[in-house]
Scaffold this motif. Structure first.
Motif, PDB file in Angstrom:
ATOM      1  N   GLN A  54     -23.151 -56.557 -31.981  1.00  0.00           N
ATOM      2  CA  GLN A  54     -22.816 -55.266 -32.583  1.00  0.00           C
ATOM      3  C   GLN A  54     -23.939 -54.250 -32.384  1.00  0.00           C
ATOM      4  N   ARG A  55     -23.550 -53.034 -32.006  1.00  0.00           N
ATOM      5  CA  ARG A  55     -24.523 -51.969 -31.743  1.00  0.00           C
ATOM      6  C   ARG A  55     -24.173 -50.715 -32.537  1.00  0.00           C
ATOM      7  N   ASP A  56     -25.165 -49.848 -32.698  1.00  0.00           N
ATOM      8  CA  ASP A  56     -24.922 -48.592 -33.398  1.00  0.00           C
ATOM      9  C   ASP A  56     -24.349 -47.567 -32.417  1.00  0.00           C
ATOM     10  N   LEU A  57     -24.149 -46.343 -32.874  1.00  0.00           N
ATOM     11  CA  LEU A  57     -23.537 -45.309 -32.038  1.00  0.00           C
ATOM     12  C   LEU A  57     -24.390 -44.948 -30.836  1.00  0.00           C
ATOM     13  N   GLU A  58     -25.685 -45.238 -30.897  1.00  0.00           N
ATOM     14  CA  GLU A  58     -26.573 -44.940 -29.778  1.00  0.00           C
ATOM     15  C   GLU A  58     -26.688 -46.104 -28.804  1.00  0.00           C
ATOM     16  N   GLY A  59     -25.988 -47.185 -29.098  1.00  0.00           N
ATOM     17  CA  GLY A  59     -25.996 -48.337 -28.203  1.00  0.00           C
ATOM     18  C   GLY A  59     -27.087 -49.353 -28.480  1.00  0.00           C
ATOM     19  N   SER A  60     -27.841 -49.168 -29.553  1.00  0.00           N
ATOM     20  CA  SER A  60     -28.897 -50.118 -29.905  1.00  0.00           C
ATOM     21  C   SER A  60     -28.333 -51.236 -30.775  1.00  0.00           C
TER      22      SER A  60
END
Length: 203
Positions: free
Chosen positions: A67-73
């Protein structure tokens, strides 16, 4: 010290081979469950430092999502660790594939736990002595607190093992490990999914 230290590697080989044969059905079942619950890949593989700090590829069963955040991290570990993954870790079932590392000679059944490559430049001269022996699936630090210990405490116990290792100490550690796994003690540091990141020295 080992009275016959040359026997440590043959015993590691025979015990890991026997373990893989006996546990083959469980390994297959866990691989299927990880694939169903967490998706692919089934294994989490990462370079870790072995004896002398030389890198090897350690493989365990995967316990986290991607799972990643909206910034792809990637999200923090605590948010990616699923209930099934937490169960695998608490029962140490995610560690079973590391028997292949023992079979290959990358690891031993007993020794300091292999940490991250990025930690190598951060060790003090005393702490780096933990790499004088093969890393282990379990070790003296694991049976004396595991991830609930601070980093300096872990490293002191690792170096103590290097200086006092013997057949009987290894046997004691293996027996204590079974008891610890049964009680599921010291799995993580307070407030963390696993262990806090090591930042260097005696911090």
């Amino acid at each position: 010290m080992w009275g016959c230290r040359k026997m440590k590697r043959p015993l590691d080989f025979l015990c890991s081979l026997a373990g893989l044969v006996v546990l083959a059905p469980l390994l297959l079942l866990l691989a299927v469950l990880v694939r169903i619950c967490l998706g692919a890949p089934v294994f989490f593989c990462q370079q870790r430092p072995g004896i002398g700090g030389r890198p090897f590829l350690l493989c365990k069963f995967r316990t986290m999502t991607d799972q990643r955040d909206l910034e792809g991290s990637l999200l923090p570990d605590v948010k990616r660790l699923t209930p099934f993954g937490r169960f695998l870790r608490s029962a140490s079932l995610d560690e079973l594939p590391t028997l292949f590392n023992v079979l290959r000679g990358d690891m031993s059944l007993v020794g300091p736990r292999p940490l991250l490559m990025e930690y190598l430049p951060l060790y003090t001269p005393e702490q780096v002595r933990r790499h004088e022996v093969r890393p282990g699936i379990t070790g003296w630090a694991q049976v004396n607190g595991r991830n609930a210990l601070s980093w300096p405490e872990k490293f002191r116990l690792d170096v103590w093992y290097v200086d006092h290792r013997s057949f009987w100490l290894d046997l004691k550690i293996l027996m204590l490990t079974m008891a610890k796994v049964f009680r599921r003690e010291g799995i993580s540091q307070p407030g963390s999914a696993t262990a806090e990141k090591f930042t260097g020295g005696d911090s």
